[in-house]
Write an enzyme that holds these catalytic residues in place. Structure first.
Site, PDB file in Angstrom:
ATOM      1  N   SER A 128       0.832  -1.204   0.000  1.00 46.65           N
ATOM      2  CA  SER A 128       0.000   0.000   0.000  1.00 46.65           C
ATOM      3  C   SER A 128       0.872   1.263   0.000  1.00 46.65           C
ATOM      4  O   SER A 128       1.582   1.516  -0.969  1.00 46.65           O
ATOM      5  CB  SER A 128      -0.952  -0.047   1.199  1.00 46.65           C
ATOM      6  OG  SER A 128      -1.931   0.956   1.111  1.00 46.65           O
TER       7      SER A 128
ATOM      8  N   HIS B 256      -7.462  -5.535  -0.083  1.00 47.87           N
ATOM      9  CA  HIS B 256      -6.296  -4.719   0.255  1.00 47.87           C
ATOM     10  C   HIS B 256      -5.578  -5.239   1.496  1.00 47.87           C
ATOM     11  O   HIS B 256      -4.343  -5.251   1.558  1.00 47.87           O
ATOM     12  CB  HIS B 256      -6.745  -3.271   0.483  1.00 47.87           C
ATOM     13  CG  HIS B 256      -5.644  -2.266   0.361  1.00 47.87           C
ATOM     14  ND1 HIS B 256      -5.090  -1.915  -0.852  1.00 47.87           N
ATOM     15  CD2 HIS B 256      -4.987  -1.532   1.297  1.00 47.87           C
ATOM     16  CE1 HIS B 256      -4.147  -1.006  -0.666  1.00 47.87           C
ATOM     17  NE2 HIS B 256      -4.062  -0.754   0.631  1.00 47.87           N
TER      18      HIS B 256
END
Length: 823
Positions: free
Chosen positions: A592, A794
């Site tokens: 990320s 994610h």
């Protein structure tokens, strides 16, 4: 971690919503954003914070600060104006008056209107001996004879204890200290200040003899007809003894953030540039009902602290339709009250001379409820305010504003509930013994010491080191290392270097929570690598600087750009130097934000591409056009541009850590404790059953969120709104100075020549497939890896139960193949 971040964003949005759209109406010319950015007084006021005593003394009044110890050990800070300097009446009889604040307020609220309008000043000038109280837990009453505020038992009180102990102690102390042989006092209370008075007078009726007159401003006891939307919304969830209310009991409500209070103080300062924002916001919220002179101090002193139990007790009152004692659950109630339900307060026993003052537009003290209470009081007089618009906050100028600050606090609590969806509701009553849980200290706070990344790795037998790296701009980063594997005893062999970097609001701990069988650092060490685990500036392990304190806003004046440009560069250079084997390049893994900072460094300092062997981007975030995250899409239009909103929230710590809350969340998923069923149900709802490694959850909750700057959040929102992967937008004038352009430049990712591997999931709402592929098209040397699991999100890159097989082992193979091919 992602969901804790969501809570924080919701709180930020709530703050924006609270000032409606007033600030948006400020014309660009009214605020010079360029000058404001570099003006330290636009970020934090440099004057010392003042106490109630200081404020009263500044107007020439004799002012005293007293400390009163209650029967149960709380130490209350109480202020006094013993006489008027205008009357010089210190030698005359001065009737005693005690004034008590409302919920989340303090003694400051009564004096903010100044000596011409403030009740304490007017009373002193009328010849009274004026005492201004502070209930336990607020700014001035945060001490105890044996308990620290860090211990949950300090916060195990509601407004019942404030009435039963605190008000009683203040009355007795004032009567004794006055020294004139008086036997009774006058009393004034607002909102909760009325509730605690009803509590004391009905449970200890002998105190009625110590009251001459009692004045109840916006009296709150019966709460059946209130119209407050937030109370009506939260009551069904938190107004009963259930999983929700248990999780939020016995802790401080909205802990103080000194910098934020200083920023809010600055917001309405007459001589500073944010004044137009304050004026427009307050005009929209209150019209001409607010004394603007009082605003700086009002914002600087509120909210002033309370226990979550005070909030919960009020919600219980609303839901039950009764004015009664705190509901601990049937079994605990039986022990305390000899009944499964709490007893009503016998207000019929209140014989003091009562004056109830109410407003027709009060959404918390409804007219019907005030009149219903009055019917039960034997000795009362009712006063209706003439102004038909008179509301709850109008009883004390500036409390009007504080009421809305209270609303923000409730919104934050609601956000906490929403973030865990309705999972906890599905826990059956039989799953948790609330009676035992209430008295079990381990159900409130885990007593084990907090551990560092080094401690956790060493606990599994790995050699572990903690290094401190100083960046070019003075930040001191805490970085951890597994130099070799104790299983291989390969300390004398060549060990290729790997640097692993966390995502937003995370830290080095996230990589090792899966344990030695699945955690990437352990697997890399056992594969023969020299493993370094980084921490970006501002998180738990990187909160130091060679010259700046975290209390100074300049410490937080960075986004992820600086983490890439300075921090990652410093880590790479330090690891290469410290390894001592003459290596010239490393492998890199980022998740990320850990990918964003890598793209930043490699595109702005392209010489670092030569120091990279392979780079593995988990859930790469650069282009953000197609993301589906509802929160980003909701907040982006407000905070994703250089405007009043984003300026107010720039350059400060985002969601400062609360050690007790982290310990409570740590405890939430402990395998051997009673809240475990709640954790399991919540995790199943949030991540789909079976996707998360539950063994990792206690440490996950204990270590996240790990801290960041608000600028990091704002920078991402700018990316989403602009559709570009580009540098931070400071506004046209500042951009011209920094970039020689009114708009920020795009990062030239075409200059990234390192061997790039992009790993993405089809169900990722932050790194959308389309955006990952669009980025890949611009990279000259890349390979794209789609995760086989179509439900991969994610967060799965960190804690999915199959992360070893589906991700970590393939990544390690690529690194090993590179090493074999380049021997």
């Amino acid at each position: 971690m992602q969901n804790r971040l969501i809570l924080a964003v919701v709180f930020l949005v709530a703050s924006v919503v609270a000032v409606k759209s007033a600030a948006v109406n400020v014309k660009p010319g009214e605020i010079d954003f360029y000058k404001l950015y570099d003006d330290p007084e636009a970020h934090v006021n440099i004057r010392d914070r003042r106490t109630t005593r200081d404020r009263m003394a500044a107007h020439g009044y004799p002012a005293e600060h007293h400390h009163i110890v209650t029967e149960d050990g709380y130490i209350l800070g109480v202020f006094r104006i013993p006489y008027s300097h205008k009357l010089n009446n210190q030698d005359k009889i001065r009737p005693i008056v005690l004034i008590q604040h409302g919920l989340t307020s303090c003694s400051d609220a009564w004096i903010l209107n100044g000596p011409n309008d403030g009740l304490p000043y007017l009373l002193a000038d009328a010849g009274f001996d004026v005492w201004i109280g502070n209930g336990r837990g607020n700014t001035y009453s945060r001490n105890h004879t044996s308990l620290s505020t860090e211990h949950p038992y300090f916060w195990r009180f509601s407004w019942h204890e404030i009435g039963y102990y605190d008000i009683a102690s203040m009355i007795d102390y004032a009567l004794k200290t006055n020294g004139q042989g008086q036997k009774s006092i006058h009393y004034v209370g607002h909102s909760q200040g009325t509730t605690v008075f009803f509590t004391l007078m009905s449970t200890r009726p002998e105190y009625n003899e110590k009251i001459k007159t009692a004045h109840m401003f916006a009296p709150v006891a019966i709460m059946t007809h209130l119209t407050s939307k937030l109370v009506l919304t939260t009551g069904p969830y938190l107004g009963h003894r259930n999983t929700y209310s248990l999780l939020f009991s016995n802790q401080e409500f909205i802990p103080h953030n000194e910098f934020l209070l200083s920023l809010l103080f600055n917001l309405c300062e007459p001589d500073l540039m944010l004044r137009p924002v304050c004026e427009r916001a307050l005009d929209n919220l209150y019209g001409d009902r607010v004394n603007m002179t009082a605003m700086p101090e009002g914002l600087a002193t509120h909210p002033s602290g309370c226990s979550t139990n005070q909030m919960l007790h009020y919600l219980q009152e609303h839901q039950s339709g009764h004015f009664r004692q705190y509901d601990h659950g049937p079994e605990k109630n039986l022990e305390l009250y000899k009944s499964e339900t709490p007893p009503d307060y016998p207000v019929e026993k209140i014989t003091a001379d009562m004056h109830l003052w109410y407003g027709e537009s009060d959404d918390l003290a409804a007219v019907e409820d005030v009149l219903a209470l009055a019917d039960r009081l034997p000795n009362k007089m009712i006063h209706r305010m003439e102004d038909p618009l008179w509301n709850h906050g109008d009883f004390a100028l500036n409390v009007e504003l504080l009421q809305n600050r209270l609303i923000l606090a409730v919104v934050f609590l609601v956000a906490s509930m929403v973030a865990v969806k309705s999972a906890a509701v599905n826990v059956k009553p039989g799953d948790i013994d609330f009676y035992k849980l209430y008295d079990d200290p381990e159900a409130h706070v885990n007593i084990r010491d907090r551990r560092t990344t080094r401690d956790r790795m060493a606990a599994h037998g790995y050699p572990a080191e903690h290094h401190h790296i100083v960046t070019e701009d003075g930040y001191i980063l805490g970085v951890f290392r597994i130099p070799y594997s104790h299983k291989l005893n390969n300390q004398d062999k060549i060990r290729p270097i790997v640097l692993i970097q966390h995502g937003l609001t995370s830290c080095s701990d996230v990589w090792i929570l899966n344990g030695p069988n699945d955690g990437l650092p352990y697997l890399l060490a056992d594969a023969g690598f020299d493993v370094w685990i980084g921490n970006g500036r501002g998180n738990t392990y990187s909160r130091n600087h060679t010259s700046l304190s975290t209390e100074h806003p300049y410490f937080w004046r960075f986004s992820w750009h600086e983490i890439g440009y300075y921090d990652i560069a410093s880590m790479i250079d330090y690891a290469l130097k410290t390894n001592g084997q003459g290596q010239k390049s490393i492998h890199y893994v980022g998740h990320s934000q850990g990918t964003t900072v890598f793209f930043t460094l490699m595109s702005t300092r392209p010489e670092y591409n030569e120091k990279i062997k392979t780079a593995h981007m988990f859930a790469p975030v650069a282009i953000m056009t197609h993301l589906t995250s509802k929160l980003v899409r909701t907040t982006g239009p407000y905070l994703g541009h250089r405007n009043t909103y984003s300026l107010l929230f720039s350059s400060q710590e985002f969601l400062p850590q609360n050690e007790f809350l982290l310990l409570l969340l740590f405890n939430l998923c402990e395998p051997d404790l009673k809240l475990r069923p709640v954790c399991e149900r919540v995790m199943d709802q949030l991540h789909d059953a079976g996707r998360v490694n539950m063994t990792a959850m206690p440490e996950q909750f204990a270590t996240h969120p790990s801290g960041c700057s608000t600028n990091q959040m704002l920078h991402y929102l700018q990316e989403h709104q602009s559709g570009h992967f580009r540098q931070y937008d400071h506004g046209p004038e500042k951009n011209l100075e920094l970039y020689k352009s009114e708009t920020p430049p795009d990062y030239p990712v075409e200059k990234i020549t390192a061997d790039m591997h992009l790993w993405y999931g089809e169900s990722d709402d932050l790194a959308a497939v389309e955006d990952v592929l669009a980025l890949a098209d611009r990279l000259p040397n890349k390979k794209v890896h789609r995760m086989e699991d179509s439900g991969w999100t994610h967060g799965d890159f960190a804690l999915n139960v199959e992360v070893r097989k589906l991700l970590n082992e393939p990544v390690i193979k690529i690194m090993l193949d590179f090493e074999d091919a380049n021997k």
